[in-house]
Design a protein around this motif. Structure first.
Motif, PDB file in Angstrom:
ATOM      1  N   ILE A 249       0.915  -1.319   0.003  1.00  0.00           N
ATOM      2  CA  ILE A 249       0.123   0.090   0.249  1.00  0.00           C
ATOM      3  C   ILE A 249       0.688   1.049  -0.050  1.00  0.00           C
ATOM      4  CG2 ILE A 249      -1.829   1.252   1.136  1.00  0.00           C
ATOM      5  CD1 ILE A 249      -2.716  -1.246   2.262  1.00  0.00           C
ATOM      6  N   HIS A 250       1.950   1.308   0.783  1.00  0.00           N
ATOM      7  CA  HIS A 250       2.927   2.275   1.013  1.00  0.00           C
ATOM      8  C   HIS A 250       3.605   2.621  -0.452  1.00  0.00           C
ATOM      9  CE1 HIS A 250       6.565   4.433   1.909  1.00  0.00           C
ATOM     10  NE2 HIS A 250       5.786   5.187   2.737  1.00  0.00           N
ATOM     11  N   GLN A 251       3.847   1.520  -1.033  1.00  0.00           N
ATOM     12  CA  GLN A 251       4.461   1.662  -2.253  1.00  0.00           C
ATOM     13  C   GLN A 251       3.684   2.116  -3.484  1.00  0.00           C
ATOM     14  OE1 GLN A 251       6.396  -2.070  -3.781  1.00  0.00           O
ATOM     15  NE2 GLN A 251       7.597  -0.854  -5.479  1.00  0.00           N
ATOM     16  N   HIS A 252       2.386   1.761  -3.230  1.00  0.00           N
ATOM     17  CA  HIS A 252       1.562   1.987  -4.371  1.00  0.00           C
ATOM     18  C   HIS A 252       1.244   3.664  -4.233  1.00  0.00           C
ATOM     19  CE1 HIS A 252      -1.939   1.347  -6.824  1.00  0.00           C
ATOM     20  NE2 HIS A 252      -2.748   2.240  -6.395  1.00  0.00           N
ATOM     21  N   PHE A 253       1.162   4.105  -3.103  1.00  0.00           N
ATOM     22  CA  PHE A 253       1.119   5.762  -3.098  1.00  0.00           C
ATOM     23  C   PHE A 253       2.179   6.340  -2.882  1.00  0.00           C
ATOM     24  CE2 PHE A 253      -2.904   3.787  -1.801  1.00  0.00           C
ATOM     25  CZ  PHE A 253      -3.662   4.292  -2.446  1.00  0.00           C
ATOM     26  N   ASP A 254       3.448   5.936  -3.297  1.00  0.00           N
ATOM     27  CA  ASP A 254       4.805   6.469  -3.254  1.00  0.00           C
ATOM     28  C   ASP A 254       4.697   7.820  -3.996  1.00  0.00           C
ATOM     29  OD1 ASP A 254       7.366   6.761  -2.173  1.00  0.00           O
ATOM     30  OD2 ASP A 254       8.209   5.879  -4.032  1.00  0.00           O
ATOM     31  N   GLY A 255       5.384   8.744  -3.304  1.00  0.00           N
ATOM     32  CA  GLY A 255       5.206  10.044  -4.131  1.00  0.00           C
ATOM     33  C   GLY A 255       4.031  10.789  -4.178  1.00  0.00           C
ATOM     34  N   ARG A 256       2.722  10.165  -3.734  1.00  0.00           N
ATOM     35  CA  ARG A 256       1.547  10.889  -4.041  1.00  0.00           C
ATOM     36  C   ARG A 256       0.719  10.668  -2.602  1.00  0.00           C
ATOM     37  NH1 ARG A 256      -1.952   7.301  -6.700  1.00  0.00           N
ATOM     38  NH2 ARG A 256      -1.190   5.191  -6.785  1.00  0.00           N
ATOM     39  N   PRO A 257       1.398  11.076  -1.551  1.00  0.00           N
ATOM     40  CA  PRO A 257       0.712  10.774  -0.268  1.00  0.00           C
ATOM     41  C   PRO A 257      -0.645  11.415  -0.206  1.00  0.00           C
ATOM     42  CG  PRO A 257       2.367  12.534   0.031  1.00  0.00           C
ATOM     43  CD  PRO A 257       2.472  11.858  -1.478  1.00  0.00           C
ATOM     44  N   HIS A 258      -0.946  12.549  -1.050  1.00  0.00           N
ATOM     45  CA  HIS A 258      -2.542  12.831  -0.926  1.00  0.00           C
ATOM     46  C   HIS A 258      -3.383  11.962  -1.674  1.00  0.00           C
ATOM     47  CE1 HIS A 258      -1.281  16.583   0.754  1.00  0.00           C
ATOM     48  NE2 HIS A 258      -0.551  16.922   0.009  1.00  0.00           N
ATOM     49  N   ASP A 259      -2.961  11.342  -2.378  1.00  0.00           N
ATOM     50  CA  ASP A 259      -3.965  10.180  -3.233  1.00  0.00           C
ATOM     51  C   ASP A 259      -4.238   8.942  -2.035  1.00  0.00           C
ATOM     52  OD1 ASP A 259      -3.787  11.503  -5.452  1.00  0.00           O
ATOM     53  OD2 ASP A 259      -2.503  10.167  -6.379  1.00  0.00           O
ATOM     54  N   PHE A 260      -3.484   8.937  -1.042  1.00  0.00           N
ATOM     55  CA  PHE A 260      -3.790   7.856   0.089  1.00  0.00           C
ATOM     56  C   PHE A 260      -5.032   8.229   0.588  1.00  0.00           C
ATOM     57  CE2 PHE A 260      -3.083   6.518   4.569  1.00  0.00           C
ATOM     58  CZ  PHE A 260      -3.303   5.375   4.288  1.00  0.00           C
TER      59      PHE A 260
END
Length: 397
Positions: A249-260
């Protein structure tokens, strides 16, 4: 930590809540503690005396290993409710009730009888709950179960749910049981049940079981906890699969924390289905609130809506949520609001202690909670979680 009973004493022992019953030391199936403790065989999650298809089952044990990621049986000690999944756990069998152990067939008949008359409930076999313990093939007794629960409706106590594995869909049961307020089950009652005697006709029948049979009254064993301050280990998954899920999950949103933040809202909805509207705030103007929403109470025709603010942090498991992040959320809560904080990591001890000691109305959802929530909603392995992420939160790159 727990009282224990030696393997050689199992055939004459009663059952005491939270006691561990030790297995043998021969290195074979004969070491199974449960088979020697209760005469129901040594294999499977469903073990019983009698025949489900002939309606002669007089005693059932439910055994849970606690390691089934797709089917996470769960005991909630605060409410006394035990969630158990049936035995159609793999794709390939289109018939929900046709399983090798006839466990789902038994569940269907038991829950049908539970909603009927006292005479029919008298035919329902008592359920004894055991979980895997250490060392070896030891088991721990978790309680005497009655089908259903006082707080669970007839629509929800036994539900056929869909799962998919290897792109094949199939159904299984999710059943709700209540742990009755019975600290000890006498060996004499077990012997009477094994001999085929109706449960309430035995002089050794626990009063709580008699009350359930006669009036479907639940004398439930509830164990409210004291103030909970979970440690780091309690907040993070201890198993490799859970750790890989958080990393994915962390890797999926890497560089785009707001999308998390959108993902955090979906996790919250799984935990709190009564959540009504929930809108993400603009990243540049969130002011300590990544989303704001309303939680609905009461009838749909005249609901009461409670406002809440949600904060999400896509932190790695090694990076805790500290005082600064929590203070921002607390400062934004207005009178009669509550907060929700979702992270893939954990809340450090100071933060946890202050939130609970000062009674701030904030729900703390840590990495372990995220993994367990996904499991309970059918995303129990890494492949299923990745598919869920790609479907709902595709990477624009």
């Amino acid at each position: 930590m727990f009282d224990t009973v030696a393997f050689e004493d199992l055939t004459t022992s009663g059952l005491t809540l939270e006691t561990v019953y030790l297995g043998g030391a021969q290195g074979n199936a004969g070491d199974d503690a449960l088979a020697k403790l209760v005469p129901v065989g040594n294999q499977g999650g469903f073990r019983y005396k009698g025949s489900p298809t002939q309606n002669t089952v007089s005693l059932v044990t439910l055994f849970t290993s606690g390691t089934e990621s797709d089917w996470p049986d769960e005991l909630d000690p605060q409410t006394g409710i035990f969630t158990y999944y049936g035995d159609n756990r793999k794709p390939g069998n289109p018939d929900l009730h046709s399983t090798p152990r006839n466990g789902n067939y038994l569940l269907r008949n038991v829950f049908d009888a539970m909603h009927a008359t006292a005479a029919e409930r008298a035919q329902v076999p008592p359920f004894l709950l055991f979980e895997k313990a250490t060392p070896g093939r030891a088991v721990r007794f978790r309680g005497l179960l009655a089908p259903g629960a006082e707080s669970v409706t007839a629509d929800d106590d036994l539900v056929a749910i869909w799962r998919s594995k290897n792109k094949v869909r199939f159904q299984n049961y999710r059943a709700k049981f209540s742990v009755l307020d019975v600290g000890k089950v006498e060996r004499a009652w077990i012997n009477d049940l094994a001999a085929g005697m109706p449960s309430v006709e035995s002089p050794h029948c626990p009063p709580a079981w008699q009350s359930w049979v006669q009036s479907r009254s639940y004398e439930t064993l509830r164990a409210p906890s004291t103030t909970i301050i979970r440690s780091k280990a309690d907040q993070l998954p201890s198993d490799t699969t859970g750790q890989k899920v958080l990393a994915a999950i962390h890797q999926h949103f890497d560089g785009r924390p707001h999308d998390f933040e959108k993902c955090a809202v979906e996790i919250w909805r799984m935990i709190a289905p009564a959540t009504a509207v929930c809108d993400l705030t603009r990243p540049s103007r969130d002011g300590g609130r990544d989303a704001v929403g309303q939680y609905q109470l009461g009838p749909a025709a005249d609901p009461v809506l409670i406002d809440f603010a949600l904060e999400a942090k896509c932190y790695q498991a090694s990076n805790s949520v500290g005082v600064r992040e929590m203070s921002r959320l607390i400062s934004r809560l207005r009178h009669r609001n509550f907060g929700v904080f979702v992270t893939l990591s954990y809340f450090n001890p100071q933060v946890y202690d202050e939130v609970r000691s000062d009674r701030h109305p904030i729900v703390l959802i840590c990495g372990g909670d995220v993994v367990n929530t996904l499991k309970n909603n059918g995303y129990g392995d890494l492949l299923a979680v990745k598919s869920w992420l790609d479907t709902l939160f595709p990477n624009p790159n």
